[in-house]
Motif scaffolding. Sequence first.
Motif, PDB file in Angstrom:
ATOM      1  N   HIS A   1      -2.922  -2.665 -19.187  1.00  0.00           N
ATOM      2  CA  HIS A   1      -3.572  -2.052 -18.079  1.00  0.00           C
ATOM      3  C   HIS A   1      -3.127  -0.503 -17.496  1.00  0.00           C
ATOM      4  CE1 HIS A   1      -6.439  -5.274 -17.393  1.00  0.00           C
ATOM      5  NE2 HIS A   1      -5.512  -6.015 -17.661  1.00  0.00           N
ATOM      6  N   VAL A   2      -1.888  -0.283 -18.016  1.00  0.00           N
ATOM      7  CA  VAL A   2      -1.246   0.959 -17.469  1.00  0.00           C
ATOM      8  C   VAL A   2      -0.603   1.923 -18.762  1.00  0.00           C
ATOM      9  CG1 VAL A   2       0.675   1.985 -15.991  1.00  0.00           C
ATOM     10  CG2 VAL A   2      -0.695  -0.085 -15.336  1.00  0.00           C
ATOM     11  N   TYR A   3       0.080   1.394 -19.536  1.00  0.00           N
ATOM     12  CA  TYR A   3       0.880   2.149 -20.548  1.00  0.00           C
ATOM     13  C   TYR A   3      -0.241   2.680 -21.537  1.00  0.00           C
ATOM     14  CZ  TYR A   3       5.490   1.013 -18.792  1.00  0.00           C
ATOM     15  OH  TYR A   3       6.613   1.171 -18.012  1.00  0.00           O
ATOM     16  N   TRP A   4      -1.024   1.645 -21.953  1.00  0.00           N
ATOM     17  CA  TRP A   4      -1.862   1.821 -22.950  1.00  0.00           C
ATOM     18  C   TRP A   4      -3.134   2.535 -22.672  1.00  0.00           C
ATOM     19  CZ3 TRP A   4      -1.254   1.603 -27.818  1.00  0.00           C
ATOM     20  CH2 TRP A   4      -2.525   1.798 -28.941  1.00  0.00           C
ATOM     21  N   PRO A   5      -3.933   2.739 -21.409  1.00  0.00           N
ATOM     22  CA  PRO A   5      -4.562   3.718 -21.083  1.00  0.00           C
ATOM     23  C   PRO A   5      -4.191   5.096 -20.961  1.00  0.00           C
ATOM     24  CG  PRO A   5      -4.896   1.885 -19.712  1.00  0.00           C
ATOM     25  CD  PRO A   5      -3.733   1.563 -20.555  1.00  0.00           C
ATOM     26  N   SER A   6      -3.007   5.195 -20.532  1.00  0.00           N
ATOM     27  CA  SER A   6      -2.230   6.483 -20.357  1.00  0.00           C
ATOM     28  C   SER A   6      -2.095   7.201 -21.589  1.00  0.00           C
ATOM     29  CB  SER A   6      -0.995   6.003 -19.567  1.00  0.00           C
ATOM     30  OG  SER A   6      -0.143   7.289 -19.454  1.00  0.00           O
TER      31      SER A   6
ATOM     32  N   LYS B   1       5.941   8.162 -21.353  1.00  0.00           N
ATOM     33  CA  LYS B   1       6.997   8.054 -20.725  1.00  0.00           C
ATOM     34  C   LYS B   1       6.908   8.695 -19.182  1.00  0.00           C
ATOM     35  CE  LYS B   1      11.128   9.203 -22.512  1.00  0.00           C
ATOM     36  NZ  LYS B   1      12.384   9.504 -23.041  1.00  0.00           N
ATOM     37  N   GLU B   2       5.710   9.437 -19.026  1.00  0.00           N
ATOM     38  CA  GLU B   2       5.615  10.195 -17.801  1.00  0.00           C
ATOM     39  C   GLU B   2       4.438   9.237 -17.067  1.00  0.00           C
ATOM     40  OE1 GLU B   2       5.059  14.288 -18.510  1.00  0.00           O
ATOM     41  OE2 GLU B   2       7.169  14.431 -19.012  1.00  0.00           O
ATOM     42  N   VAL B   3       4.168   8.050 -17.238  1.00  0.00           N
ATOM     43  CA  VAL B   3       3.258   7.343 -16.280  1.00  0.00           C
ATOM     44  C   VAL B   3       3.807   7.265 -15.019  1.00  0.00           C
ATOM     45  CG1 VAL B   3       2.585   4.979 -16.065  1.00  0.00           C
ATOM     46  CG2 VAL B   3       2.659   5.556 -18.318  1.00  0.00           C
ATOM     47  N   SER B   4       2.834   7.469 -13.961  1.00  0.00           N
ATOM     48  CA  SER B   4       3.402   7.592 -12.669  1.00  0.00           C
ATOM     49  C   SER B   4       4.234   6.584 -12.349  1.00  0.00           C
ATOM     50  CB  SER B   4       2.358   7.989 -11.742  1.00  0.00           C
ATOM     51  OG  SER B   4       2.486   7.152 -10.556  1.00  0.00           O
TER      52      SER B   4
ATOM     53  N   LEU C   1       0.908  -1.200  -0.037  1.00  0.00           N
ATOM     54  CA  LEU C   1       0.085   0.040  -0.056  1.00  0.00           C
ATOM     55  C   LEU C   1       1.121   1.146  -0.092  1.00  0.00           C
ATOM     56  CD1 LEU C   1      -3.127   0.716   0.005  1.00  0.00           C
ATOM     57  CD2 LEU C   1      -2.986   0.944   2.345  1.00  0.00           C
ATOM     58  N   PHE C   2       0.771   1.990  -1.316  1.00  0.00           N
ATOM     59  CA  PHE C   2       1.870   3.073  -1.170  1.00  0.00           C
ATOM     60  C   PHE C   2       1.458   4.314  -0.540  1.00  0.00           C
ATOM     61  CE2 PHE C   2       2.397   0.277  -4.669  1.00  0.00           C
ATOM     62  CZ  PHE C   2       4.025   0.366  -5.101  1.00  0.00           C
ATOM     63  N   GLN C   3       2.152   5.120  -0.267  1.00  0.00           N
ATOM     64  CA  GLN C   3       1.864   6.521   0.477  1.00  0.00           C
ATOM     65  C   GLN C   3       1.241   7.485  -0.537  1.00  0.00           C
ATOM     66  OE1 GLN C   3       5.292   8.769   1.363  1.00  0.00           O
ATOM     67  NE2 GLN C   3       4.233  10.059   2.742  1.00  0.00           N
ATOM     68  N   ALA C   4       1.497   7.487  -1.909  1.00  0.00           N
ATOM     69  CA  ALA C   4       1.229   8.504  -2.916  1.00  0.00           C
ATOM     70  C   ALA C   4      -0.111   7.644  -3.559  1.00  0.00           C
ATOM     71  CB  ALA C   4       2.192   8.981  -4.108  1.00  0.00           C
ATOM     72  N   ASP C   5      -1.150   8.211  -4.188  1.00  0.00           N
ATOM     73  CA  ASP C   5      -1.907   7.573  -4.690  1.00  0.00           C
ATOM     74  C   ASP C   5      -1.751   6.592  -5.991  1.00  0.00           C
ATOM     75  OD1 ASP C   5      -4.334   8.459  -3.625  1.00  0.00           O
ATOM     76  OD2 ASP C   5      -4.575  10.379  -4.891  1.00  0.00           O
ATOM     77  N   ALA C   6      -1.988   5.468  -5.863  1.00  0.00           N
ATOM     78  CA  ALA C   6      -1.506   4.469  -6.629  1.00  0.00           C
ATOM     79  C   ALA C   6      -2.720   3.870  -7.484  1.00  0.00           C
ATOM     80  CB  ALA C   6      -0.653   3.517  -5.921  1.00  0.00           C
ATOM     81  N   LEU C   7      -3.978   4.290  -7.468  1.00  0.00           N
ATOM     82  CA  LEU C   7      -4.812   3.497  -8.202  1.00  0.00           C
ATOM     83  C   LEU C   7      -4.739   3.891  -9.619  1.00  0.00           C
ATOM     84  CD1 LEU C   7      -7.766   4.487  -5.407  1.00  0.00           C
ATOM     85  CD2 LEU C   7      -6.726   2.071  -5.733  1.00  0.00           C
ATOM     86  N   PHE C   8      -5.408   3.170 -10.472  1.00  0.00           N
ATOM     87  CA  PHE C   8      -5.488   3.366 -11.670  1.00  0.00           C
ATOM     88  C   PHE C   8      -6.532   4.330 -11.927  1.00  0.00           C
ATOM     89  CE2 PHE C   8      -4.074  -1.003 -11.275  1.00  0.00           C
ATOM     90  CZ  PHE C   8      -2.723  -0.824 -11.530  1.00  0.00           C
ATOM     91  N   PRO C   9      -6.184   5.618 -12.511  1.00  0.00           N
ATOM     92  CA  PRO C   9      -7.301   6.712 -12.653  1.00  0.00           C
ATOM     93  C   PRO C   9      -8.402   6.337 -13.495  1.00  0.00           C
ATOM     94  CG  PRO C   9      -5.108   7.569 -13.363  1.00  0.00           C
ATOM     95  CD  PRO C   9      -4.816   6.019 -12.841  1.00  0.00           C
TER      96      PRO C   9
END
Lengths: 275, 261
Positions: free
Chosen positions: B172-177, B149-152, A88-96
Amino acid sequence: MADTAEPVAVALDNATVAFRVAGDRVYTAVERASLSVAHGEFVAIVGPTGCGKSTLLNVAAGLLKPAAGAVRIFDQPLTGLNRDAGYLFQADALFPWKTAIDNVAIGLEIKGAPRAMALERAQGWLTSVGLGAFGNRYPHMLSGGQRKRVGLAQVLIRDPKILLMDEPFGPLDAQTRQIMGNLLLELWTADRKAVLFVTHDLEEAIALADRVVIMSAGPGARIIGDWKVALPRPRDISEVRMEKQFHELHREIWSVLKDEVMKGYAQSSLAAEAS
Amino acid sequence: MPRLTLLFWQLMVAVVALSLWQFFATVPVFGRMLLPPFFFSTPVDVASQIYKWFATGVIWKHLMITLWESVLAFVIGSVGGVLVGFWFARQPRVAAVFDPYVKMMNALPRVVLAPIFALWLGLGIWSKVALGVTLVFFIVFFNVYQGVKEVSTTVLDNGRMLGMSERQLTRHVYWPSALSWMFSSLHTAVGFAVVGAVVGEYLGSAAGLGYLIQQAEGVFDVGAVFAGMFVLSAFVILIDFGVTLVERRLLVWRPAPVARD
């Protein structure tokens, strides 16, 4: 709790973590840290800001490799990511871009669970963190505390044996933190996992944990203290703070921690002047 | 300001501007026409020209051609931009090799390519589509490249800790971003698709709004030039409105931008 018969969930053995900064200079964040968390044990790590608490957690998660020393997870040396751990991360880590329920269900879906089943389980977890009616909201439509709840459900649905938490309630306001703390204890009591909980808040640490571990100020932070918290369970975060035993323990640990906090401040202001 | 009042004042601006134009183009001031109709036409002439186009139905063919060119340019340019942007962002070595050439091509004012495209692809719609594609591609490409490149790193780490493989991270991450960044450049990209189509038509074609304007200019029919410009503006505003609707549907997960008065 730390019964000798219990298997050791996380064991750091003389772990040293160093980063290469600006060419040949090496910054040692954590030096020769040894720590073990038994199965079902709740351990809190407390230390001054920037002491490398999160670094230690990342080592246990397998996100960082120690420069020296060993990491063992259930008596197996850790290679790659720690598959037994939820983080569980400190920053927001949910997929927006996913709704709350999709955010929770994803942990099962990527393991190949059928979507209908994943959604059903996710709904169950959302209900247990008190967000049963918020499944189709996107993260930005939720408050900070609600996002943390979703994060908790997202991690717990995978049923990890180890729970790593990096100042998870740090950004929340004081009341919400207490509520979240109680929620965490309630869920943990129902299904005891090994928990490694990083915080800078000593009161929070004592109220939640079985053991409180203190780290010194960085660089080259070390573990300088280890206290058992013998307060009875189940605990209520806000009530346990009133107890005499709590105060005694707090005073005792704080006398050690205080110096380190001062050192930490001095170091960070020095660093600010140097840069 | 209440909605109706606002609408009233917005209308007033048009009424005043058009009245002044009509007045100075038809009534001599001190014996001189300030806006000679030969150079400036009059709002009435422009309006009657637009009416004639729609009444006879001539305009539809041109509108459809321009629309079709814009849509093709937008779709091809966007798909290309997303794919290449994604590929470059995930393969830094490829990106590094192509970097100077990408910069060079982007630095080139695309209008100079129009004659080449006309030569290669003829005077039909494809030379206009090609011009639009070169404009749309780079906008989408840079946005997607940056976006991926700037995905959190926290979101990425979270994905990894939840057990995602590289392929699942991509999905699930790169593509939606990447897509969300593409959509944020949607308005600009659509605008440029239309620019490509119209400029291409203007420089050599047999149909389309650009062609219409260019033809009118060729015979000094200023009224028709203005009429073409008005139709073009209305056309772009309509498309932009459509884009806004699509965007609202697709980017529900994004926080609404804070409105400022």
